[in-house]
Design a protein around this motif. Structure first.
Motif, PDB file in Angstrom:
ATOM      1  N   PHE A 224       0.150 -71.119  -0.572  1.00  0.00           N
ATOM      2  CA  PHE A 224      -0.196 -72.529  -0.410  1.00  0.00           C
ATOM      3  C   PHE A 224      -0.461 -72.840   1.061  1.00  0.00           C
ATOM      4  O   PHE A 224       0.391 -72.581   1.926  1.00  0.00           O
ATOM      5  N   GLN A 225      -1.643 -73.394   1.337  1.00  0.00           N
ATOM      6  CA  GLN A 225      -1.990 -73.849   2.674  1.00  0.00           C
ATOM      7  C   GLN A 225      -1.772 -75.364   2.703  1.00  0.00           C
ATOM      8  O   GLN A 225      -2.446 -76.109   1.999  1.00  0.00           O
ATOM      9  N   ILE A 226      -0.824 -75.821   3.513  1.00  0.00           N
ATOM     10  CA  ILE A 226      -0.404 -77.220   3.478  1.00  0.00           C
ATOM     11  C   ILE A 226      -0.676 -77.891   4.826  1.00  0.00           C
ATOM     12  O   ILE A 226      -0.290 -77.382   5.878  1.00  0.00           O
TER      13      ILE A 226
ATOM     14  N   ILE B  41      10.593 -80.454   8.070  1.00  0.00           N
ATOM     15  CA  ILE B  41      10.193 -80.178   6.684  1.00  0.00           C
ATOM     16  C   ILE B  41       9.199 -79.014   6.636  1.00  0.00           C
ATOM     17  O   ILE B  41       9.271 -78.146   5.757  1.00  0.00           O
ATOM     18  N   ALA B  42       8.266 -78.991   7.578  1.00  0.00           N
ATOM     19  CA  ALA B  42       7.310 -77.884   7.626  1.00  0.00           C
ATOM     20  C   ALA B  42       8.037 -76.562   7.823  1.00  0.00           C
ATOM     21  O   ALA B  42       7.713 -75.554   7.180  1.00  0.00           O
ATOM     22  N   GLU B  43       9.015 -76.570   8.702  1.00  0.00           N
ATOM     23  CA  GLU B  43       9.801 -75.357   8.928  1.00  0.00           C
ATOM     24  C   GLU B  43      10.525 -74.924   7.652  1.00  0.00           C
ATOM     25  O   GLU B  43      10.541 -73.741   7.289  1.00  0.00           O
ATOM     26  N   SER B  44      11.105 -75.890   6.946  1.00  0.00           N
ATOM     27  CA  SER B  44      11.814 -75.588   5.704  1.00  0.00           C
ATOM     28  C   SER B  44      10.876 -74.983   4.667  1.00  0.00           C
ATOM     29  O   SER B  44      11.232 -74.020   3.962  1.00  0.00           O
ATOM     30  N   MET B  45       9.669 -75.487   4.585  1.00  0.00           N
ATOM     31  CA  MET B  45       8.706 -74.967   3.612  1.00  0.00           C
ATOM     32  C   MET B  45       8.251 -73.567   3.990  1.00  0.00           C
ATOM     33  O   MET B  45       8.146 -72.678   3.137  1.00  0.00           O
TER      34      MET B  45
ATOM     35  N   ASP C   1       1.884 -71.954   4.224  1.00  0.00           N
ATOM     36  CA  ASP C   1       1.395 -72.029   5.597  1.00  0.00           C
ATOM     37  C   ASP C   1       1.146 -73.497   5.890  1.00  0.00           C
ATOM     38  O   ASP C   1       0.437 -74.173   5.128  1.00  0.00           O
ATOM     39  N   THR C   2       1.708 -74.011   6.973  1.00  0.00           N
ATOM     40  CA  THR C   2       1.625 -75.441   7.239  1.00  0.00           C
ATOM     41  C   THR C   2       0.953 -75.735   8.569  1.00  0.00           C
ATOM     42  O   THR C   2       1.083 -74.979   9.534  1.00  0.00           O
ATOM     43  N   THR C   3       0.231 -76.849   8.597  1.00  0.00           N
ATOM     44  CA  THR C   3      -0.267 -77.424   9.840  1.00  0.00           C
ATOM     45  C   THR C   3       0.120 -78.897   9.836  1.00  0.00           C
ATOM     46  O   THR C   3       0.369 -79.492   8.781  1.00  0.00           O
TER      47      THR C   3
ATOM     48  N   HIS D   8      13.104 -79.725  -3.552  1.00  0.00           N
ATOM     49  CA  HIS D   8      14.317 -78.985  -3.199  1.00  0.00           C
ATOM     50  C   HIS D   8      14.253 -78.421  -1.780  1.00  0.00           C
ATOM     51  O   HIS D   8      15.256 -77.883  -1.292  1.00  0.00           O
ATOM     52  N   LEU D   9      13.111 -78.520  -1.114  1.00  0.00           N
ATOM     53  CA  LEU D   9      12.965 -78.034   0.255  1.00  0.00           C
ATOM     54  C   LEU D   9      13.022 -79.153   1.285  1.00  0.00           C
ATOM     55  O   LEU D   9      12.869 -78.896   2.478  1.00  0.00           O
ATOM     56  N   VAL D  10      13.231 -80.380   0.845  1.00  0.00           N
ATOM     57  CA  VAL D  10      13.374 -81.506   1.775  1.00  0.00           C
ATOM     58  C   VAL D  10      14.848 -81.564   2.199  1.00  0.00           C
ATOM     59  O   VAL D  10      15.706 -81.921   1.400  1.00  0.00           O
TER      60      VAL D  10
END
Length: 646
Positions: A44-46, A64-68, A75-77, A580-582
């Motif tokens: 997932f690209q988020i 939150i990005a770190e947790s995900m 992958d988060t931006t 559950h990742l928040v």
């Protein structure tokens, strides 16, 4: 009502909140599923989105990005936006097709429906605050049955039980993730006395300046050595200029065409409603001298069938009419039917004339109330104001219950509800009353940027506005409570020394989006009060002798909302996994320093009395679905990845 900051718990000790249940954070997250062509190691690209003018929110998005990312599935931006740009972006109906995970703040009411209906009822898409086009007919029916039904009007316990079913359904489907309940904590210099905090941001300053329902009045004393805690009405001084530091620009002065808290905050100095509420949610007549429930009839919306007209519907469900849709036939589907039966204002009037309606309230308009332009308030002002809400940005919230408004005589108005409505007493009269001079303006034109300075009946007159810089107001010399005397209000039983109107002479509403700049302005005595400061800064002010903080748990929260109409977010397992990742408690402890409370359920304390049969039992049932649980999240993510072959 979207917000850009943060029975009510007045005088909350936020240290006790942190030690007791952990607190919660102000999360403002958004994101998107990456294109299939987009490369990356994770399935997932988020993209996470946040308004850049709130340091706490940016830090929380990063957490939150770190947790995900720690799961290896994302992958988060992170992208940031100026506040008003962000609001416009999220309230665009096309946002639901972009695949982003959206988050914004909600400021509700004392009614429980505002904490579920606004986010999840299909009628609120593109208004406030169904951002993702959630359309769950069963959920719509459940929310409606908890509010619009003779049984729940007559039986508050049944109403609470039905709301519990709503909260359970929301936990099951997980269209949104409520992250925390705000702790509203305005910071004031010791020059401001008598101030008390209202539990909704939009009424923060209008209430603090003058609210007879709570015997609330504020004044300035720049010479006294006494602290605000040491003074009382006997020390009250008249005059002076209150300098407020606002956290965002005033996007609009046009009440039906604005849906952010800062705009409403600025409008509340000028405009008023038929009713008002104290800090505990009790309703009092205001521009109405009195009101009564005249009649209730046990009908549903099919009772209007014989009055309805048919209008065309295109493939996107858009109805071919410029008229306000008051009622749509519950058996018709605008997405599947070529024509849909609807009730418009003209037919609503015919139905009322024939005695077809759900409830009738009669309001006696207070005589002698003057608008800032000299007009005297009459029933016509009320009727025409409702007409201006037709097809406005707030039409879904206004005409979810209101059926028709009619003038009985110069000072009497009847307001009809479509069906029995357990929340009608508060919701039916909740519009801002316009002057006849401005009631015919085009939507959005009631604004100084369009050459129209707002005119109302409120305690302060509009003086000047410089976009993105400041607004100025002056005390209205002919304000009705001063002309008639506060003792003319039947329900007022305060002390004789309570003033007939607000005592502060002028207001300077300084627009300072940057938290650090507002904090510095307060320390440098350039402003007297502000709100929405970074929580680390609140700790510093709390320990300072020159300032005080009056913190209250509010009727507001932040929420993440998932793009439910875009694969694979239409799979509730993916939504539950992200929920559950928040890390709600980590956000409170590491970012917000305890200035909030985690949202283990979707309903704040001030709406619990009507919104749940047993708050403790509800939390025990729902909390496990909202706890931080990476292992459970990864189990769900494994299932989704395998099924979609990602």
């Amino acid at each position: 009502m979207v917000q850009n900051n943060n029975q009510s718990g007045r005088g909350i000790n936020r240290r006790q909140v942190l030690q007791g249940v952990g607190g919660a954070g102000i999360v403002a997250v958004a994101g998107c599923l990456g294109d299939e062509e987009e490369e990356g190691d994770a399935p997932f690209q988020i993209q996470l989105e946040v308004n850049a003018d709130n340091d706490d929110r940016v830090q929380m998005v990063e957490l939150i990005a770190e947790s995900m990312e720690q799961t290896g599935y994302f992958d988060t931006t992170i992208e940031t936006y100026e506040w008003n740009t962000y609001v416009g972006r999220l309230l665009d109906t096309e946002y639901a097709d972009r695949g982003h995970i959206a988050c914004i703040g909600l400021s509700g009411t004392f009614n429980p429906e505002s904490f579920c209906n606004a986010l999840h009822h299909s009628s609120n898409h593109g208004q406030c605050c169904n951002l993702q086009g959630i359309n769950d007919p069963e959920l719509d029916e459940m929310m409606d049955s908890a509010r619009y039904d003779m049984d729940v009007v007559d039986d508050p316990e049944l109403r609470a039980e039905r709301y519990d079913e709503v909260w359970e359904r929301l936990a099951e489907k997980r269209y949104s993730s409520i992250t925390h309940f705000d702790l509203l904590a305005p910071v004031m210099s010791n020059d401001l006395h008598g101030y008390s905090t209202y539990p909704f941001t939009e009424g923060l300053f209008s209430y603090g300046l003058y609210a007879p329902e709570d015997e609330q009045v504020s004044w300035l004393d720049r010479d006294s050595d006494a602290t605000p805690e040491e003074t009382g009405l006997g020390d009250l001084q008249e005059g002076g200029t209150l300098r407020i530091g606002a956290g965002a620009n005033v996007d609009s002065y046009d009440p039906p065409y604005s849906n952010d808290t800062t705009s409403t905050m600025a409008q509340n100095f000028v405009f008023e409603q038929l009713i008002t509420s104290d800090a505990d949610g009790n309703v009092y007549p205001w521009l109405a001298e009195d009101y009564e429930l005249v009649e209730t009839q046990d009908i549903d919306r099919t009772a209007y069938e014989e009055y309805m007209i048919s209008v065309g519907a295109d493939e996107e469900g858009v109805l071919d009419t410029d008229e306000q849709i008051i009622v749509q036939h519950p058996e018709d589907d605008p997405f599947g039917d070529d024509e849909v039966r609807v009730l418009t204002p003209e037919q609503a009037g015919e139905a009322v004339a024939d005695g077809t309606f759900g409830m009738q309230f009669q309001y006696d308009i207070r005589e002698g109330v003057e608008f800032h332009n000299g007009e005297e308030l009459t029933a016509e002002h009320v009727v025409r104001s409702y007409e201006r809400y037709e097809n406005s940005d707030l039409s879904a919230q206004t005409f979810d219950s209101a059926l028709y408004v009619e003038e009985v005589d110069d000072y009497t108005v009847n307001i009809y509800a479509q069906v029995p409505d357990a929340e009608a007493e508060r919701e039916l009269p909740a519009v801002y009353i316009h002057s006849l001079e401005q009631v015919d303006l085009e939507g959005g034109d009631l604004d100084p940027r369009q050459g129209n300075e707002p005119i109302g009946t409120g305690p302060y007159e509009f003086e000047e506005f410089v976009d993105e810089q400041y607004a100025e107001y002056s005390k209205f010399d002919n304000y009705w409570t001063e002309e008639l005397g506060v003792d003319s209000i039947d329900w007022f039983d305060g002390p004789s020394e309570f003033p007939d109107g607000p005592v502060i002479e002028e207001i300077e509403f300084e627009i300072v989006p940057d938290d650090a700049t507002r904090s510095g302005a307060l320390q440098n005595e350039e402003i007297d009060v502000t709100y929405g400061l970074a929580t680390a800064t609140l700790d510093d002010f709390e320990q300072s002798d020159g300032f005080f903080i009056d913190s209250v748990e509010t009727g507001g929260y932040e929420y993440i909302q998932y793009p439910v109409n875009v694969e694979p977010w239409d799979d509730e397992r993916l939504r539950k996994a992200v929920n559950h990742l928040v890390p709600r408690e980590r956000i409170v402890e590491n970012v917000l320093n305890g200035w909030a409370r985690p949202a283990w359920t979707d309903i704040p304390q001030l709406a619990e009395e009507a919104g749940t049969a047993d708050p403790e039992a509800l939390e025990q049932e729902i909390k496990p679905t909202n706890e931080y649980d990476p292992e459970r999240a990864e189990e769900l993510l494994d299932e989704v990845v395998e099924e979609y072959d990602l």
